[in-house]
Design an enzyme around this catalytic site. Structure first.
Site, PDB file in Angstrom:
ATOM      1  N   CYS A  90      18.037   5.667 -42.324  1.00 40.92           N
ATOM      2  CA  CYS A  90      16.915   5.202 -42.674  1.00 40.92           C
ATOM      3  C   CYS A  90      17.587   4.249 -41.319  1.00 40.92           C
ATOM      4  CB  CYS A  90      17.043   3.951 -43.913  1.00 40.92           C
ATOM      5  SG  CYS A  90      16.716   2.538 -43.820  1.00 40.92           S
ATOM      6  N   CYS A 200      11.640   5.403 -37.022  1.00 41.95           N
ATOM      7  CA  CYS A 200      11.439   4.812 -38.525  1.00 41.95           C
ATOM      8  C   CYS A 200      11.056   6.500 -38.349  1.00 41.95           C
ATOM      9  CB  CYS A 200      10.187   3.848 -38.858  1.00 41.95           C
ATOM     10  SG  CYS A 200      10.676   3.958 -40.161  1.00 41.95           S
TER      11      CYS A 200
END
EC number: 5.1.1.3
Length: 271
Positions: A90, A200
């Site tokens: 992440c 992302c």
């Protein structure tokens, strides 16, 4: 604070050596599955434990301390479930608190960060666009990363609110998602960007849509395989690569809606 459910323990019995232990991978949701897919492709004999912390998503709306507390809880859970290394799949969590996590735990902890360096090297116009969550772009860690590798290139930051919930909902080819992407990408192209960074891990699942909107002349930079290769290097350095010749089973857990998670896995975990 929600405690994650136990992992499914069905499958072959584990050997006692540290090298046969698992690789723990977690994300705020399903974005990290793209990293897990790269790890699975590169290291087919490793056993993967994946956690989607969907019950606490999105991380982009949380404080650094909240994100760290979730990272700490999940890391403890993964280590208790026989993990020999942790992959923080992440960007937001990596930029927000991975340094603090590494200070707490002695196992290898691999993070993921936007591929600014390869994007700058790939760009011919010297203009690079970074698509990421607003939270990632606001962190000091990202600012330092950008300053370290930008050189003479111009780095354009494009926050992309709204994309992650659509991806979590599996609306990967919806008109709403495409409209949002167009509103984020076109201003970057208008300013001369010839390279786009997917900042992302969720965005890896819509890379084809991004490439279609951007056009064939635009380079798209993804980092999931780079993360897998860094994990491989660290495990090799420590003598922790699994030498088994048998493919290892994968195990998944979510702190969110398990029915939705099963649908996400069916659509996105296709190896």
């Amino acid at each position: 604070m929600l405690i994650l459910p136990s992992f499914n323990r069905n499958g072959p019995a584990m050997a006692n050596s540290a090298a046969s232990a698992a690789i723990g991978i977690f994300d705020s949701g399903i974005g990290g599955l793209s990293v897990a897919r790269a790890v699975r492709a590169l290291l087919p004999h490793e056993r993967l434990l994946y956690v989607a912390d969907s019950g606490h998503a999105p991380y982009g709306e949380k404080t650094d301390e909240y994100i760290y507390q979730r990272m700490h809880v999940i890391t403890q859970q993964l280590l208790a479930s026989d993990a020999k290394a942790i992959v923080v799949a992440c960007n937001t969590a990596t930029t927000a608190a991975i340094a603090k996590l590494r200070a707490e735990f002695s196992v290898p902890i691999i993070g993921v960060e936007p591929g600014v360096k390869p994007a700058v090297l790939a760009s011919t116009t010297g203009v690079v666009g970074v698509l990421a969550t607003p939270r990632t772009l606001q962190t000091p860690a990202f600012s330092q990363l950008s300053a370290r590798y930008a050189g003479s290139a111009r780095i354009l930051l494009q926050p992309c609110p709204g994309l992650v919930p659509l991806i979590e909902a599996l609306a990967l080819k919806s008109p709403e998602l495409r409209q949002l992407l167009q509103s984020y990408i076109q201003p970057l192209l208008a300013q001369g960007a010839d390279t786009l960074v997917l900042g992302c891990t969720h965005y890896n699942f819509i890379a084809e849509v991004i490439a279609d909107i951007a056009g064939p002349a635009i380079t798209i930079v993804r980092t999931e395989m780079a993360v897998a290769k860094q994990l491989q290097r660290r495990l090799s350095e420590l003598g922790l690569l699994n030498s088994s010749a048998e493919p290892a089973p994968d195990h998944f857990s979510s702190s969110g809606d398990n029915a939705l998670f099963q649908r996400q896995l069916q659509q996105l975990w296709c190896l």
